[in-house]
Design an enzyme around this catalytic site. Structure first.
Site, PDB file in Angstrom:
ATOM      1  CE  LYS A  56      51.742  35.409  36.990  1.00  0.00           C
ATOM      2  NZ  LYS A  56      50.721  36.351  37.442  1.00  0.00           N
ATOM      3  CG  HIS A 112      49.388  33.350  41.875  1.00  0.00           C
ATOM      4  ND1 HIS A 112      48.631  34.075  40.992  1.00  0.00           N
ATOM      5  CD2 HIS A 112      49.437  34.092  43.015  1.00  0.00           C
ATOM      6  CE1 HIS A 112      48.225  35.187  41.559  1.00  0.00           C
ATOM      7  NE2 HIS A 112      48.687  35.230  42.790  1.00  0.00           N
ATOM      8  CG  LEU A 165      43.395  33.252  32.593  1.00  0.00           C
ATOM      9  CD1 LEU A 165      43.544  33.819  31.183  1.00  0.00           C
ATOM     10  CD2 LEU A 165      44.349  32.084  32.798  1.00  0.00           C
ATOM     11  CG  ASP A 166      47.503  35.111  38.193  1.00  0.00           C
ATOM     12  OD1 ASP A 166      46.623  34.611  38.905  1.00  0.00           O
ATOM     13  OD2 ASP A 166      48.666  34.649  38.101  1.00  0.00           O
ATOM     14  CE  LYS A 167      44.027  44.821  37.904  1.00  0.00           C
ATOM     15  NZ  LYS A 167      43.882  45.733  39.037  1.00  0.00           N
TER      16      LYS A 167
END
Ligand code: URA
Length: 239
Positions: A192, A189, A102-104
């Protein structure tokens, strides 16, 4: 049967030589008796203890973590906290890794395991393991937007010009800025970039389900727990 130094180093996240030292200094007992590093323990029949605490031998484990923002999905990083830093000592093992990223700034369900084959199945687009996200959008969706989003996402959209996504599902809620998105793959990503391609932006992203397993409501952000055998079995199944 497993050599006791290997048993201890794998279960307690120690190097083999640290485990041997602990065994020689009498901190490890097999069925209540001191042992030598080369002795073997039967994982099912013998009782092994370390400093008086019983240690079970599990070949594979799965951990459910509720990732907070600011933490990265890696085992080590020089600058940022990682998901491994959030695992409590009693669950720590040297062979654990997060299955996927997962992204930060994304929160929610991270599956951490030492089972490479299971992680591969969970991540492989061929296995179609669903990942469900709660998505907060910058711009509210009109009814016309909803129709366009639904059709585009369901058809398998193309992002960044040439990257083709698998068909996915978007579920609308009463809040026009809040949707659920269900994907069967995990491109970089991806959520997004999908929303960006549709002319919107993601302001908050949280993963709430992997396969047939929902993120446990009882876990606060930053907390994790060992998953049950039934949950691990469900991680690659359809919802
Ligand atoms: N999609 C994203 O854009 N980010 C994540 O962290 C997960 C899915």
């Amino acid at each position: 049967m497993t050599r006791i130094d290997r048993f201890i180093s794998e279960m307690l996240c120690m190097t083999r030589s640290q485990a041997q030292q602990a065994i020689r200094s009498g901190r490890v007992l097999i069925n209540g008796s001191r042992c030598r590093p080369q002795d073997k323990a039967d994982e099912d029949a013998d009782t092994v203890s370390f400093d008086g605490r019983e240690i079970k031998y599990n070949k594979y484990i799965g951990i459910m973590l509720n990732k907070p923002k600011g933490v990265i999905c890696a085992t080590k990083d020089r600058l940022s906290d990682t998901v491994s830093d959030l695992i409590p000592p009693e669950l720590r093992r040297r062979d654990l890794f997060p299955a996927g990223r997962l992204d930060k700034d994304t929160t929610g369900f991270v599956f951490i395991t030492n089972n490479g084959a299971l992680a591969h199945d969970m991540l492989s687009p061929r296995h179609h393991t669903e990942k469900e996200y709660e998505v907060t959008l910058r711009d509210p969706l009109s009814d016309a937007d909803k129709m366009r989003y639904e059709e585009t996402v369901a058809a398998g959209m193309t992002i960044d010009g040439d990257e083709k996504c698998l068909p996915a599902r978007i579920v609308f809620t009463d809040d026009p800025k809040f949707v659920h998105l269900v994907l069967c793959e995990g491109k970089f990503h991806q959520v997004k970039r999908m929303m960006h391609t549709l002319g919107n932006e993601v302001t908050e992203l949280r993963r709430i389900r992997i396969g047939g397993v929902w993120l446990d409501d009882a876990l606060c952000e930053g907390q994790c727990r060992e998953m049950t055998a039934a949950e691990i079995e469900q991680i690659c199944t359809k919802h």
